[in-house]
Design a protein around this motif. Structure first.
Motif, PDB file in Angstrom:
ATOM      1  N   ASP A   1       0.877  -1.052  -0.085  1.00 55.70           N
ATOM      2  CA  ASP A   1      -0.134   0.086  -0.062  1.00 55.70           C
ATOM      3  C   ASP A   1       0.811   1.256  -0.120  1.00 55.70           C
ATOM      4  O   ASP A   1       2.049   1.231   0.545  1.00 55.70           O
ATOM      5  N   LYS A   2       0.405   2.321  -0.666  1.00 51.01           N
ATOM      6  CA  LYS A   2       1.034   3.662  -0.515  1.00 51.01           C
ATOM      7  C   LYS A   2       1.577   3.985   0.844  1.00 51.01           C
ATOM      8  O   LYS A   2       0.826   3.757   1.862  1.00 51.01           O
ATOM      9  N   ASP A   3       2.912   4.380   0.910  1.00 49.42           N
ATOM     10  CA  ASP A   3       3.339   5.047   2.291  1.00 49.42           C
ATOM     11  C   ASP A   3       4.000   3.744   3.049  1.00 49.42           C
ATOM     12  O   ASP A   3       4.655   3.875   4.180  1.00 49.42           O
TER      13      ASP A   3
ATOM     14  N   GLY B   1       2.950   0.708  -9.977  1.00 50.60           N
ATOM     15  CA  GLY B   1       3.308   1.733  -9.223  1.00 50.60           C
ATOM     16  C   GLY B   1       4.757   2.249  -9.067  1.00 50.60           C
ATOM     17  O   GLY B   1       5.359   2.237  -9.959  1.00 50.60           O
ATOM     18  N   GLU B   2       4.965   2.840  -7.846  1.00 51.13           N
ATOM     19  CA  GLU B   2       6.339   3.599  -7.615  1.00 51.13           C
ATOM     20  C   GLU B   2       6.838   3.170  -6.231  1.00 51.13           C
ATOM     21  O   GLU B   2       5.922   3.362  -5.367  1.00 51.13           O
TER      22      GLU B   2
ATOM     23  N   LYS C   1      14.395   5.675  -6.484  1.00 50.73           N
ATOM     24  CA  LYS C   1      13.054   5.488  -7.023  1.00 50.73           C
ATOM     25  C   LYS C   1      13.104   4.752  -8.225  1.00 50.73           C
ATOM     26  O   LYS C   1      13.749   4.676  -9.103  1.00 50.73           O
TER      27      LYS C   1
ATOM     28  N   GLU D   1      10.007   3.500 -10.977  1.00 51.30           N
ATOM     29  CA  GLU D   1       8.801   3.433 -11.483  1.00 51.30           C
ATOM     30  C   GLU D   1       8.551   2.206 -12.276  1.00 51.30           C
ATOM     31  O   GLU D   1       9.108   1.485 -12.365  1.00 51.30           O
TER      32      GLU D   1
ATOM     33  N   ASN E   1       5.712   4.484  -2.917  1.00 56.39           N
ATOM     34  CA  ASN E   1       5.426   5.765  -2.928  1.00 56.39           C
ATOM     35  C   ASN E   1       3.899   5.965  -3.455  1.00 56.39           C
ATOM     36  O   ASN E   1       3.252   7.059  -3.284  1.00 56.39           O
ATOM     37  N   SER E   2       3.368   4.800  -3.902  1.00 55.23           N
ATOM     38  CA  SER E   2       1.940   4.563  -4.267  1.00 55.23           C
ATOM     39  C   SER E   2       1.602   3.120  -3.963  1.00 55.23           C
ATOM     40  O   SER E   2       2.470   2.326  -3.834  1.00 55.23           O
ATOM     41  N   ASN E   3       0.446   2.828  -4.409  1.00 56.71           N
ATOM     42  CA  ASN E   3       0.110   1.141  -4.295  1.00 56.71           C
ATOM     43  C   ASN E   3       1.012   0.731  -5.376  1.00 56.71           C
ATOM     44  O   ASN E   3       1.271   1.274  -6.650  1.00 56.71           O
ATOM     45  N   ALA E   4       1.879  -0.139  -4.978  1.00 56.11           N
ATOM     46  CA  ALA E   4       2.755  -0.934  -5.783  1.00 56.11           C
ATOM     47  C   ALA E   4       2.838  -2.440  -5.811  1.00 56.11           C
ATOM     48  O   ALA E   4       2.595  -2.961  -4.764  1.00 56.11           O
TER      49      ALA E   4
END
Length: 164
Positions: free
Chosen positions: A99-101, A122-123, A130, A132, A150-153
């Protein structure tokens, strides 16, 4: 994806499945998209085996995708009794859906191995770098990595030998 081989295996590999094949002493095989109206997206990953001239083998399983949620779900290892499929190499693969974060650390299982991370969707950040969608990074000379979404990934982590 359809699979056929000279050992008599003929299967369909669906989304969420993982297949491993060891050519060993010799095998003929093919993979192809049987659906003329749909695209196939897959990762075909080749590793040099730890042992030579083993009996050819084939294994396919459907992954429990719920285990990937904010965790490193093991999908491959050198041990037939572990989660996932097994291979003739000191390698461990993990599939994750963060999940994001969310962030989490992963330590090597074997000294001398390194990490190769393939970001699928995601990222993410791997030790601050980083990645992508469809980016990848190799990391070695460390015993641990930290991955932050940094996003859902969704991503694949491979722990593999650095020397053969």
């Amino acid at each position: 994806l359809a699979h056929k081989d000279s050992m008599g295996n003929g299967t369909t590999i669906k989304s969420g499945d993982i297949q491993v094949m060891s050519a060993g002493t010799g095998i003929q095989h093919s993979e192809f998209n049987p659906n003329h109206d749909q695209h196939t997206k897959l990762f075909q990953i080749w590793l040099f085996p730890k042992y030579r001239n083993v009996e050819p083998r084939y294994q396919q399983i459907t992954l429990d995708q719920s285990l990937q949620k904010n965790d490193f779900a093991q999908i491959l290892s050198p041990n037939p009794d572990d989660a996932g499929v097994w291979i003739h190499q000191d390698a461990w693969f993990y599939l994750s859906d963060f999940d994001k974060d969310f962030s989490k650390k992963l330590s090597l299982k074997k000294e001398g191995n390194g990490f190769y991370i393939m970001n699928i969707e995601g990222e993410i950040e791997v030790n601050g770098e980083k990645l992508e969608r469809r980016d990848a990074i190799g990391i070695w000379a460390t015993n641990e990595i930290e991955i932050k979404a940094n996003s859902n990934a969704k991503f694949l982590v491979m722990e593999i030998p650095m020397e053969q």
